[in-house]
Design a protein around this motif. Structure first.
Motif, PDB file in Angstrom:
ATOM      1  N   PHE A  86       0.831  -1.208   0.000  1.00  0.00           N
ATOM      2  CA  PHE A  86       0.000   0.000   0.000  1.00  0.00           C
ATOM      3  C   PHE A  86       0.869   1.262   0.000  1.00  0.00           C
ATOM      4  O   PHE A  86       0.661   2.171  -0.800  1.00  0.00           O
ATOM      5  CB  PHE A  86      -0.928  -0.021   1.217  1.00  0.00           C
ATOM      6  N   SER A  87       1.859   1.306   0.894  1.00  0.00           N
ATOM      7  CA  SER A  87       2.714   2.492   0.965  1.00  0.00           C
ATOM      8  C   SER A  87       3.571   2.632  -0.291  1.00  0.00           C
ATOM      9  O   SER A  87       3.796   3.742  -0.774  1.00  0.00           O
ATOM     10  CB  SER A  87       3.593   2.462   2.222  1.00  0.00           C
ATOM     11  N   GLY A  88       4.028   1.507  -0.853  1.00  0.00           N
ATOM     12  CA  GLY A  88       4.801   1.558  -2.093  1.00  0.00           C
ATOM     13  C   GLY A  88       3.976   2.091  -3.252  1.00  0.00           C
ATOM     14  O   GLY A  88       4.464   2.882  -4.075  1.00  0.00           O
ATOM     15  N   ALA A  89       2.714   1.672  -3.321  1.00  0.00           N
ATOM     16  CA  ALA A  89       1.832   2.176  -4.383  1.00  0.00           C
ATOM     17  C   ALA A  89       1.618   3.671  -4.235  1.00  0.00           C
ATOM     18  O   ALA A  89       1.663   4.426  -5.226  1.00  0.00           O
ATOM     19  CB  ALA A  89       0.500   1.443  -4.335  1.00  0.00           C
ATOM     20  N   LEU A  90       1.384   4.142  -3.010  1.00  0.00           N
ATOM     21  CA  LEU A  90       1.190   5.580  -2.794  1.00  0.00           C
ATOM     22  C   LEU A  90       2.468   6.369  -3.058  1.00  0.00           C
ATOM     23  O   LEU A  90       2.414   7.489  -3.565  1.00  0.00           O
ATOM     24  CB  LEU A  90       0.665   5.846  -1.387  1.00  0.00           C
ATOM     25  N   LEU A  91       3.627   5.779  -2.728  1.00  0.00           N
ATOM     26  CA  LEU A  91       4.891   6.452  -3.028  1.00  0.00           C
ATOM     27  C   LEU A  91       5.087   6.611  -4.534  1.00  0.00           C
ATOM     28  O   LEU A  91       5.555   7.653  -4.993  1.00  0.00           O
ATOM     29  CB  LEU A  91       6.072   5.677  -2.438  1.00  0.00           C
TER      30      LEU A  91
END
Length: 129
Positions: A86-91
């Protein structure tokens, strides 16, 4: 014979984990725009890791009684993996950059700790300790 197969699967997971971490460092160091090759290799490594790890844990669960500690490690590893994705996608979408970097680093560290603990316990139970 099962132990030999398990050893190779765990070695493969270790290599994949190192590849995923290395590609993450390369992606972080090169910055935006992201290197598509590194990004693709990391994503494929993650998919392969999840598939192999899931297979090991399913087979282990069929052949053994899973201890509560192992369930906690598996669950925490899964939650950490979802947070990483999730955080990688948002990054990659430039959303909430600073807070997502912190979440990505923390969840990566917790995933690494808990997945090592998980497979240590699986290996330990396979060799009879």
């Amino acid at each position: 014979m099962m132990l030999i197969g398990m050893n190779w699967k765990l070695i493969t997971l270790g290599i994949l984990l190192l590849l995923i971490i290395a590609m993450g460092v390369v992606i972080y160091k090169t910055g935006k725009p992201y290197n598509h090759f590194s990004f693709a290799v990391q994503k494929l490594g993650i998919v392969a890791f999840v598939v192999i790890a899931t297979g090991i844990l399913i087979n282990f669960g069929k052949n053994s009684c899973i201890h509560t500690t192992l369930w906690v490690l598996i669950t925490t590893s899964g939650v950490s993996m979802v947070t990483i994705l999730f955080s990688g996608a948002l990054l990659s979408l430039d959303k909430l950059q600073k807070s997502m970097q912190i979440a990505h680093k923390i969840s990566s560290f917790t995933f690494l700790l808990f997945i090592i603990g998980t497979f240590f316990l699986v290996y330990k139970s396979q060799i009879g300790y």
